[in-house]
Design a protein around this motif. Sequence first.
Motif, PDB file in Angstrom:
ATOM      1  N   LYS A  48       0.818  -1.215   0.000  1.00  0.00           N
ATOM      2  CA  LYS A  48       0.000   0.000   0.000  1.00  0.00           C
ATOM      3  C   LYS A  48       0.852   1.265   0.000  1.00  0.00           C
ATOM      4  CE  LYS A  48      -3.778  -2.366   2.390  1.00  0.00           C
ATOM      5  NZ  LYS A  48      -4.673  -2.403   3.570  1.00  0.00           N
ATOM      6  N   THR A  49       1.983   1.183  -0.684  1.00  0.00           N
ATOM      7  CA  THR A  49       2.924   2.301  -0.719  1.00  0.00           C
ATOM      8  C   THR A  49       2.506   3.327  -1.770  1.00  0.00           C
ATOM      9  OG1 THR A  49       4.727   0.854  -0.013  1.00  0.00           O
ATOM     10  CG2 THR A  49       5.343   2.929  -1.062  1.00  0.00           C
ATOM     11  N   VAL A  50       2.493   4.609  -1.368  1.00  0.00           N
ATOM     12  CA  VAL A  50       2.116   5.681  -2.289  1.00  0.00           C
ATOM     13  C   VAL A  50       3.282   6.603  -2.629  1.00  0.00           C
ATOM     14  CG1 VAL A  50      -0.275   5.678  -1.491  1.00  0.00           C
ATOM     15  CG2 VAL A  50       1.368   7.213  -0.420  1.00  0.00           C
ATOM     16  N   GLU A  51       4.379   6.502  -1.872  1.00  0.00           N
ATOM     17  CA  GLU A  51       5.487   7.438  -2.122  1.00  0.00           C
ATOM     18  C   GLU A  51       6.829   6.819  -1.727  1.00  0.00           C
ATOM     19  OE1 GLU A  51       6.899  12.016  -0.989  1.00  0.00           O
ATOM     20  OE2 GLU A  51       5.060  11.180  -0.120  1.00  0.00           O
ATOM     21  N   TYR A  72       0.495   1.773  -4.843  1.00  0.00           N
ATOM     22  CA  TYR A  72      -0.378   2.894  -5.177  1.00  0.00           C
ATOM     23  C   TYR A  72       0.378   4.128  -5.688  1.00  0.00           C
ATOM     24  CZ  TYR A  72      -3.670   0.165  -2.316  1.00  0.00           C
ATOM     25  OH  TYR A  72      -4.464  -0.831  -1.800  1.00  0.00           O
ATOM     26  N   LEU A  73       1.569   3.952  -6.241  1.00  0.00           N
ATOM     27  CA  LEU A  73       2.283   5.103  -6.805  1.00  0.00           C
ATOM     28  C   LEU A  73       1.463   5.705  -7.941  1.00  0.00           C
ATOM     29  CD1 LEU A  73       5.974   3.782  -7.155  1.00  0.00           C
ATOM     30  CD2 LEU A  73       4.954   5.004  -5.228  1.00  0.00           C
ATOM     31  N   ASN A  74       1.337   7.047  -7.961  1.00  0.00           N
ATOM     32  CA  ASN A  74       0.631   7.689  -9.073  1.00  0.00           C
ATOM     33  C   ASN A  74       1.561   8.516  -9.959  1.00  0.00           C
ATOM     34  OD1 ASN A  74       1.074  10.018  -7.585  1.00  0.00           O
ATOM     35  ND2 ASN A  74      -1.016  10.158  -6.837  1.00  0.00           N
ATOM     36  N   ALA A  75       2.860   8.443  -9.680  1.00  0.00           N
ATOM     37  CA  ALA A  75       3.865   9.149 -10.484  1.00  0.00           C
ATOM     38  C   ALA A  75       5.221   8.515 -10.227  1.00  0.00           C
ATOM     39  CB  ALA A  75       3.896  10.633 -10.135  1.00  0.00           C
ATOM     40  N   LEU A  76       6.177   8.826 -11.096  1.00  0.00           N
ATOM     41  CA  LEU A  76       7.549   8.404 -10.817  1.00  0.00           C
ATOM     42  C   LEU A  76       8.013   9.047  -9.520  1.00  0.00           C
ATOM     43  CD1 LEU A  76       9.396   8.762 -14.272  1.00  0.00           C
ATOM     44  CD2 LEU A  76       8.598   6.655 -13.196  1.00  0.00           C
ATOM     45  N   ASN A  94       0.942  -0.254 -10.664  1.00  0.00           N
ATOM     46  CA  ASN A  94       0.675   0.866  -9.775  1.00  0.00           C
ATOM     47  C   ASN A  94      -0.418   1.720 -10.411  1.00  0.00           C
ATOM     48  OD1 ASN A  94       2.650   1.233  -7.267  1.00  0.00           O
ATOM     49  ND2 ASN A  94       3.821   0.241  -8.890  1.00  0.00           N
ATOM     50  N   ALA A  95      -0.450   3.001 -10.091  1.00  0.00           N
ATOM     51  CA  ALA A  95      -1.480   3.899 -10.632  1.00  0.00           C
ATOM     52  C   ALA A  95      -0.845   5.100 -11.328  1.00  0.00           C
ATOM     53  CB  ALA A  95      -2.420   4.346  -9.522  1.00  0.00           C
ATOM     54  N   ILE A  96       0.336   4.897 -11.916  1.00  0.00           N
ATOM     55  CA  ILE A  96       1.069   5.981 -12.579  1.00  0.00           C
ATOM     56  C   ILE A  96       0.325   6.396 -13.846  1.00  0.00           C
ATOM     57  CG2 ILE A  96       3.256   6.640 -13.652  1.00  0.00           C
ATOM     58  CD1 ILE A  96       4.592   4.532 -11.853  1.00  0.00           C
ATOM     59  N   ASN A 114      10.174  -1.339 -16.285  1.00  0.00           N
ATOM     60  CA  ASN A 114       8.873  -1.996 -16.381  1.00  0.00           C
ATOM     61  C   ASN A 114       7.810  -1.059 -15.804  1.00  0.00           C
ATOM     62  OD1 ASN A 114       6.593  -3.614 -16.308  1.00  0.00           O
ATOM     63  ND2 ASN A 114       7.687  -5.435 -15.616  1.00  0.00           N
ATOM     64  N   LEU A 115       6.973  -0.520 -16.698  1.00  0.00           N
ATOM     65  CA  LEU A 115       5.868   0.356 -16.304  1.00  0.00           C
ATOM     66  C   LEU A 115       4.531  -0.259 -16.701  1.00  0.00           C
ATOM     67  CD1 LEU A 115       7.429   3.752 -17.446  1.00  0.00           C
ATOM     68  CD2 LEU A 115       7.181   2.959 -15.097  1.00  0.00           C
ATOM     69  N   SER A 116       4.501  -1.562 -16.846  1.00  0.00           N
ATOM     70  CA  SER A 116       3.293  -2.236 -17.306  1.00  0.00           C
ATOM     71  C   SER A 116       2.194  -2.210 -16.247  1.00  0.00           C
ATOM     72  CB  SER A 116       3.611  -3.692 -17.686  1.00  0.00           C
ATOM     73  OG  SER A 116       4.022  -4.428 -16.546  1.00  0.00           O
ATOM     74  N   SER A 117       0.947  -2.341 -16.716  1.00  0.00           N
ATOM     75  CA  SER A 117      -0.222  -2.448 -15.838  1.00  0.00           C
ATOM     76  C   SER A 117      -0.339  -1.266 -14.883  1.00  0.00           C
ATOM     77  CB  SER A 117      -0.187  -3.768 -15.053  1.00  0.00           C
ATOM     78  OG  SER A 117      -0.140  -4.870 -15.922  1.00  0.00           O
ATOM     79  N   ASN A 118      -0.094  -0.076 -15.411  1.00  0.00           N
ATOM     80  CA  ASN A 118      -0.364   1.143 -14.674  1.00  0.00           C
ATOM     81  C   ASN A 118      -1.601   1.809 -15.282  1.00  0.00           C
ATOM     82  OD1 ASN A 118       1.732   2.246 -12.488  1.00  0.00           O
ATOM     83  ND2 ASN A 118       2.843   0.934 -13.911  1.00  0.00           N
ATOM     84  N   LYS A 119      -1.697   3.121 -15.160  1.00  0.00           N
ATOM     85  CA  LYS A 119      -2.806   3.878 -15.753  1.00  0.00           C
ATOM     86  C   LYS A 119      -2.272   4.958 -16.684  1.00  0.00           C
ATOM     87  CE  LYS A 119      -5.875   3.009 -11.837  1.00  0.00           C
ATOM     88  NZ  LYS A 119      -6.740   3.588 -10.776  1.00  0.00           N
TER      89      LYS A 119
END
Length: 293
Positions: A48-51, A72-76, A94-96, A114-119
């Motif tokens: 559940k890491t966001v940062e 739950y990362l939403n950005a690099l 994640n949610a990048i 690897n940035l697969s399966s993000n948004k």
Amino acid sequence: MSDCTVDYLSPEIMDRMKWISTLSITRGDISKIYLKPDLLTLTAQESKTVEIVIDYGTNNNSLTELEIVSNYLNALPANINQLKSLSLLNLKNNAIQYVNFSDFNGMDNLTEINLSSNKLYAVACDRKIILDKLETLDLSGNFLIELDFNNWQFSALRTLSVESNNLKFIMNFDETSFPMLKAFQYSDNAWDCRWRNAFEPTMEIIDTNIRSQYDEYYGNSQTFKCAKYTQLSASRYRQLNLTTIDDAQFKFDNPEELEEQLRTIVEDSTNHAAEIGLLKETVTAQKNQLTNY
């Protein structure tokens, strides 16, 4: 660390782990992780890491692998280009939403991203990016609509995956873009038919070169299908140099498939119209009841 709950894995907590060079975190609830400068590898999965906190100007030359997966990362992570020794960057699932590849400038030891399966809805590169050791780039399973390879210089790239997106076209990509390419995975997208017809000869050359040079790595060939429902704007067609190609030149892969798609659209429209009619009747009946009261 497994099933650990702490709001912030802070510098103070990390300072108590002076002799730890490899840190693996699974499950639990750790929303924020400080990257201590002497770590060699950091893995966090389903935590559940966001940062991820990376100090700017701190000597982070030790870290070689960073894997933040199913979180739950939403950005690099900010200041990611401080990780000069990093070879593996895995931010899968994640949610990048957006990535500027220029943020990777200076990370000369990267071999896999690897940035697969993000948004991901957009990937940009506003200045030239040189990653001469990068061998694997995975952008699959996102929401990309277009992709421009301008400013990318990945001379060692062997595997490129853009499959399972919403890609309608790609730009500035030809058979000389990635001379070491062994696998290019591009299926399951929404390729524009007009663009596909113009680009298909280039794609055939790329596929042929891959099969002839690296047959043992390539596996089964792919079908470069287009989506009949995709339509770009006139200005975009001009930008792609496709103003000379008219609708009569479209080649449909399967007329029966097109007919079935049209039939489905008509049936869906009929069903929706019926549902709207029932909804109107319900609303009218309720209004009448309220009026009677």
